[in-house]
Design a protein around this motif. Structure first.
Motif, PDB file in Angstrom:
ATOM      1  N   TYR A 286       0.753  -1.267   0.088  1.00 35.16           N
ATOM      2  CA  TYR A 286       0.024   0.068  -0.021  1.00 35.16           C
ATOM      3  C   TYR A 286       0.872   1.280  -0.014  1.00 35.16           C
ATOM      4  O   TYR A 286       1.791   1.415   0.771  1.00 35.16           O
ATOM      5  CB  TYR A 286      -0.820   0.018   1.112  1.00 35.16           C
ATOM      6  N   THR A 287       0.851   2.235  -0.914  1.00 32.78           N
ATOM      7  CA  THR A 287       1.623   3.102  -1.167  1.00 32.78           C
ATOM      8  C   THR A 287       0.919   4.430  -0.430  1.00 32.78           C
ATOM      9  O   THR A 287       1.536   5.607  -0.388  1.00 32.78           O
ATOM     10  CB  THR A 287       1.633   3.394  -2.664  1.00 32.78           C
ATOM     11  N   GLY A 288      -0.575   4.379  -0.012  1.00 36.62           N
ATOM     12  CA  GLY A 288      -1.198   6.002   0.416  1.00 36.62           C
ATOM     13  C   GLY A 288      -0.509   6.035   1.739  1.00 36.62           C
ATOM     14  O   GLY A 288      -0.109   5.343   2.647  1.00 36.62           O
ATOM     15  N   LYS A 289      -0.889   7.305   2.199  1.00 35.49           N
ATOM     16  CA  LYS A 289      -0.398   7.982   3.555  1.00 35.49           C
ATOM     17  C   LYS A 289      -1.553   8.453   4.344  1.00 35.49           C
ATOM     18  O   LYS A 289      -2.375   9.252   3.589  1.00 35.49           O
ATOM     19  CB  LYS A 289       0.731   8.874   3.516  1.00 35.49           C
ATOM     20  N   ASP A 290      -2.016   7.812   5.397  1.00 35.39           N
ATOM     21  CA  ASP A 290      -3.054   8.416   6.182  1.00 35.39           C
ATOM     22  C   ASP A 290      -2.767   9.869   6.860  1.00 35.39           C
ATOM     23  O   ASP A 290      -1.702   9.963   7.355  1.00 35.39           O
ATOM     24  CB  ASP A 290      -3.471   7.412   7.234  1.00 35.39           C
ATOM     25  N   THR A 291      -3.621  10.617   6.719  1.00 34.23           N
ATOM     26  CA  THR A 291      -3.601  11.988   7.370  1.00 34.23           C
ATOM     27  C   THR A 291      -4.793  12.420   8.271  1.00 34.23           C
ATOM     28  O   THR A 291      -4.717  13.232   8.833  1.00 34.23           O
ATOM     29  CB  THR A 291      -3.433  13.291   6.372  1.00 34.23           C
ATOM     30  N   ASP A 292      -5.875  11.376   8.125  1.00 35.13           N
ATOM     31  CA  ASP A 292      -6.910  11.516   8.873  1.00 35.13           C
ATOM     32  C   ASP A 292      -7.566  10.140   9.364  1.00 35.13           C
ATOM     33  O   ASP A 292      -7.117   9.140   8.675  1.00 35.13           O
ATOM     34  CB  ASP A 292      -8.067  12.343   8.116  1.00 35.13           C
ATOM     35  N   ALA A 293      -8.492  10.140  10.276  1.00 35.39           N
ATOM     36  CA  ALA A 293      -9.178   8.802  10.558  1.00 35.39           C
ATOM     37  C   ALA A 293     -10.372   8.856  11.159  1.00 35.39           C
ATOM     38  O   ALA A 293     -10.947  10.118  11.211  1.00 35.39           O
ATOM     39  CB  ALA A 293      -8.218   8.267  11.846  1.00 35.39           C
TER      40      ALA A 293
END
Length: 337
Positions: A286-293
């Protein structure tokens, strides 16, 4: 004379910076058990699973436990109001998720009030671990927590996240990549393909000329109309040229013209060995990056009975994350355990 020590210091500083960035790419501690929930063996087992998950798929699980609520979380909250307490803990968990820069799943446990909260990054929700998976995780952990099997709650929860992310990983596991032509490879001009033909025709032409000269040396015959060079020459021998000489001249001229055009116009033809290559590369995960949740949770104390007013499953709460204010569904993501 003092330049070399300065350069050496700059070099060492650069190396230290690179090593520091590399070391910081992986979280040093995946489980911060401030609340004293788990045994060392359970923490070690869960940490190994999380480290492998981060290495293979670039997603992680970060677990924090606390003995109670911090003063700033308790301020202005009636702890007897379970819905209000759940909302406050949900906002706290979201804040911890962001400050810790979690890229994956964040699990928060509190002993008093007994509460579980699970935050899942918005990028992670797209494929790696969906909101449905989050609800299943909450229910799975709450069942163990209510039975006071804290080690099982940790290990089973982490393993469930890891197995789910592996199952939802991009299909195939390997990627085919077409490579462009290698410009460093030697190239040949289009005229080069005619070279063997030209050489063969030249050989034939030389043999033909030799044979012709031999027949000429033997003399011809006189006829009523003039001199004839002999029956074997045929029409091609008349006039010192004929069809064969014209064909040779045309082929040679075409090849020479192509060669000159390629040479001066820059038009190159790739060699046979320079076709596009196809190679296999490992899937980077997985290449995406979390910034919120967004989060969900539930209570696991002796008086919890069923779930709270949220919608995250039988025991899980609704969304408590989303945005800096910890908004989202106000139905309260979480509860006591």
């Amino acid at each position: 004379m003092y330049a070399f020590p300065n350069l050496r210091c700059l070099f060492l500083a650069g190396v230290s910076l690179v090593l520091g960035v590399t070391a910081s790419s992986a979280r040093p501690v995946y489980i911060q058990d401030n609340g004293g929930f788990f045994s060392e063996s359970a923490k070690a087992e869960a940490s190994r699973s999380i480290a492998n998950l981060e290495q293979k798929l670039h997603k992680e699980v970060f677990v924090q436990t606390f003995p109670g609520l911090p003063a700033d979380v308790q301020r202005g909250v009636d702890l007897q109001d379970k819905a209000a307490t759940a909302r406050a803990i949900g906002q706290w968990a979201l804040k911890e998720f962001k400050s810790s820069e979690v890229n994956g799943v964040y699990i928060l446990l509190v002993k008093s009030p007994a509460h579980l909260e699970v935050e899942v990054g918005t990028d992670t929700q797209k494929q790696a671990f969906t909101l449905r998976d989050r609800g299943t995780l909450v229910n799975l952990m709450l069942a163990d927590l209510r039975a006071k099997q804290y080690d099982e709650a940790l290990v089973n929860g982490v393993n469930f996240v890891a197995q789910t992310m592996r199952a939802d990983a991009p299909v195939g596991g390997r990627t085919t990549v077409a490579q462009p032509y290698d410009l460093r490879r030697p190239r040949e001009h289009a005229g080069g393909h005619f070279l063997p033909i030209i050489i063969g025709l030249i050989v034939v032409w030389v043999v033909f000329r030799l044979v012709r000269s031999l027949f000429r040396g033997g003399g011809g015959t006189m006829t009523g109309t003039g001199y004839s060079s002999g029956p074997m020459m045929g029409p091609m021998s008349s006039g010192g040229g004929g069809f064969f000489s014209s064909m040779l001249g045309g082929i040679f001229g075409a090849a020479a013209g192509n060669w000159m055009y390629d040479r001066f116009s820059g038009r190159d033809t790739p060699t046979f060995g320079s076709e596009p290559e196809v190679r296999q590369v490992d899937d980077p995960g997985y290449t995406g990056k979390d910034t919120d949740a967004s989060g969900a949770g539930g209570s696991f104390d002796d008086n919890s009975g069923g779930g709270n007013s949220g919608s995250g499953g039988d025991f899980g709460g609704g969304d408590s994350g989303g945005g800096d204010s910890g908004g989202g569904d106000s139905g309260g993501g979480g509860g006591d355990f």
